[in-house]
Scaffold this motif. Structure first.
Motif, PDB file in Angstrom:
ATOM      1  N   TRP A 146      -3.941  -2.960  -0.446  1.00  0.00           N
ATOM      2  CA  TRP A 146      -3.626  -3.002  -1.754  1.00  0.00           C
ATOM      3  C   TRP A 146      -4.499  -2.167  -2.638  1.00  0.00           C
ATOM      4  CZ3 TRP A 146       0.074  -6.445  -3.676  1.00  0.00           C
ATOM      5  CH2 TRP A 146       0.593  -7.604  -2.586  1.00  0.00           C
ATOM      6  N   GLY A 147      -5.294  -0.942  -2.035  1.00  0.00           N
ATOM      7  CA  GLY A 147      -5.606  -0.044  -2.559  1.00  0.00           C
ATOM      8  C   GLY A 147      -7.007  -0.277  -3.284  1.00  0.00           C
ATOM      9  N   GLY A 160       1.041  -1.044  -0.252  1.00  0.00           N
ATOM     10  CA  GLY A 160       0.183   0.061   0.152  1.00  0.00           C
ATOM     11  C   GLY A 160       0.953   1.170  -0.024  1.00  0.00           C
ATOM     12  N   ARG A 161       1.944   0.994   0.613  1.00  0.00           N
ATOM     13  CA  ARG A 161       2.940   2.362   0.698  1.00  0.00           C
ATOM     14  C   ARG A 161       3.448   2.481  -0.405  1.00  0.00           C
ATOM     15  NH1 ARG A 161       6.989   2.268   3.386  1.00  0.00           N
ATOM     16  NH2 ARG A 161       7.263  -0.120   4.002  1.00  0.00           N
ATOM     17  N   ARG A 162       3.860   1.687  -1.310  1.00  0.00           N
ATOM     18  CA  ARG A 162       4.466   1.620  -2.426  1.00  0.00           C
ATOM     19  C   ARG A 162       3.292   2.195  -3.762  1.00  0.00           C
ATOM     20  NH1 ARG A 162       7.937  -2.804  -5.834  1.00  0.00           N
ATOM     21  NH2 ARG A 162       8.528  -1.215  -7.646  1.00  0.00           N
ATOM     22  N   ILE A 163       1.986   1.661  -3.560  1.00  0.00           N
ATOM     23  CA  ILE A 163       1.104   1.994  -4.653  1.00  0.00           C
ATOM     24  C   ILE A 163       0.888   3.647  -4.184  1.00  0.00           C
ATOM     25  CG2 ILE A 163      -1.487   2.077  -4.703  1.00  0.00           C
ATOM     26  CD1 ILE A 163      -1.227  -1.155  -3.618  1.00  0.00           C
ATOM     27  N   THR A 164       0.932   4.004  -2.988  1.00  0.00           N
ATOM     28  CA  THR A 164       0.774   5.599  -3.079  1.00  0.00           C
ATOM     29  C   THR A 164       1.759   6.403  -3.798  1.00  0.00           C
ATOM     30  OG1 THR A 164       2.048   5.795  -0.993  1.00  0.00           O
ATOM     31  CG2 THR A 164      -0.433   5.469  -0.913  1.00  0.00           C
ATOM     32  N   VAL A 165       3.006   5.847  -3.670  1.00  0.00           N
ATOM     33  CA  VAL A 165       4.241   6.370  -4.441  1.00  0.00           C
ATOM     34  C   VAL A 165       3.832   6.143  -5.907  1.00  0.00           C
ATOM     35  CG1 VAL A 165       6.515   6.297  -4.848  1.00  0.00           C
ATOM     36  CG2 VAL A 165       5.855   5.984  -2.659  1.00  0.00           C
ATOM     37  N   ASP A 203       8.090  -0.320 -10.927  1.00  0.00           N
ATOM     38  CA  ASP A 203       6.963  -0.043 -10.974  1.00  0.00           C
ATOM     39  C   ASP A 203       5.902  -0.635 -11.297  1.00  0.00           C
ATOM     40  OD1 ASP A 203       7.621   2.066  -8.987  1.00  0.00           O
ATOM     41  OD2 ASP A 203       7.983   3.565 -10.719  1.00  0.00           O
ATOM     42  N   TYR A 204       5.923  -1.076 -12.783  1.00  0.00           N
ATOM     43  CA  TYR A 204       5.121  -1.864 -13.692  1.00  0.00           C
ATOM     44  C   TYR A 204       4.996  -3.181 -13.045  1.00  0.00           C
ATOM     45  CZ  TYR A 204       4.225   1.919 -16.868  1.00  0.00           C
ATOM     46  OH  TYR A 204       3.796   3.005 -17.525  1.00  0.00           O
ATOM     47  N   ALA A 205       6.000  -3.893 -12.848  1.00  0.00           N
ATOM     48  CA  ALA A 205       6.134  -5.221 -12.145  1.00  0.00           C
ATOM     49  C   ALA A 205       5.199  -5.180 -10.851  1.00  0.00           C
ATOM     50  CB  ALA A 205       7.511  -5.586 -11.590  1.00  0.00           C
TER      51      ALA A 205
END
Length: 109
Positions: free
Chosen positions: A103-104, A50-55, A68-70
């Motif tokens: 997971w958004g 989730g933290r990565r999704i926000t980025v 990012d695409y992976a």
């Protein structure tokens, strides 16, 4: 990256139905921190995702990396698999929903 980046982005944005701000606020809640696989330590895999999704959501399309695409592809796969496992009954306060939200994806939208 064998899959078309455009298709990965379309699939990701269909799977992720929360904004970066909504997701960040959610990730700060005890409910968010209380669900998910924590076998690697203190933070669950979904919470870290989730933290990565926000980025990713805040990046311009041209600034997205192969990594990012992976991750976007991984998010889409997780959301699809988890949606197929919807429990019966009210899911408003269900760990199933909370995990998806990490997971958004809020399944109540």
């Amino acid at each position: 990256m064998t899959e078309d980046r455009e298709q990965i982005a379309v699939d990701f944005h269909q799977a992720v139905n929360m904004t970066a701000g909504e997701l960040e606020s959610w990730l700060d809640t005890p409910e968010s921190k209380g669900v998910g696989d924590k076998s690697g330590g203190g933070e669950s895999i979904g919470h870290e995702s989730g933290r990565r999704i926000t980025v990713i959501l805040r990046k311009d399309k041209g600034d997205l990396s192969d990594d990012d695409y992976a991750h976007m592809r991984q998010v889409t796969g997780y959301v699809r698999r988890h949606l197929a496992q919807r429990p019966s009954g009210d899911v408003q306060d269900a760990p199933w929903r909370y995990s998806l939200m990490n997971w958004g994806h809020d399944p109540l939208r």
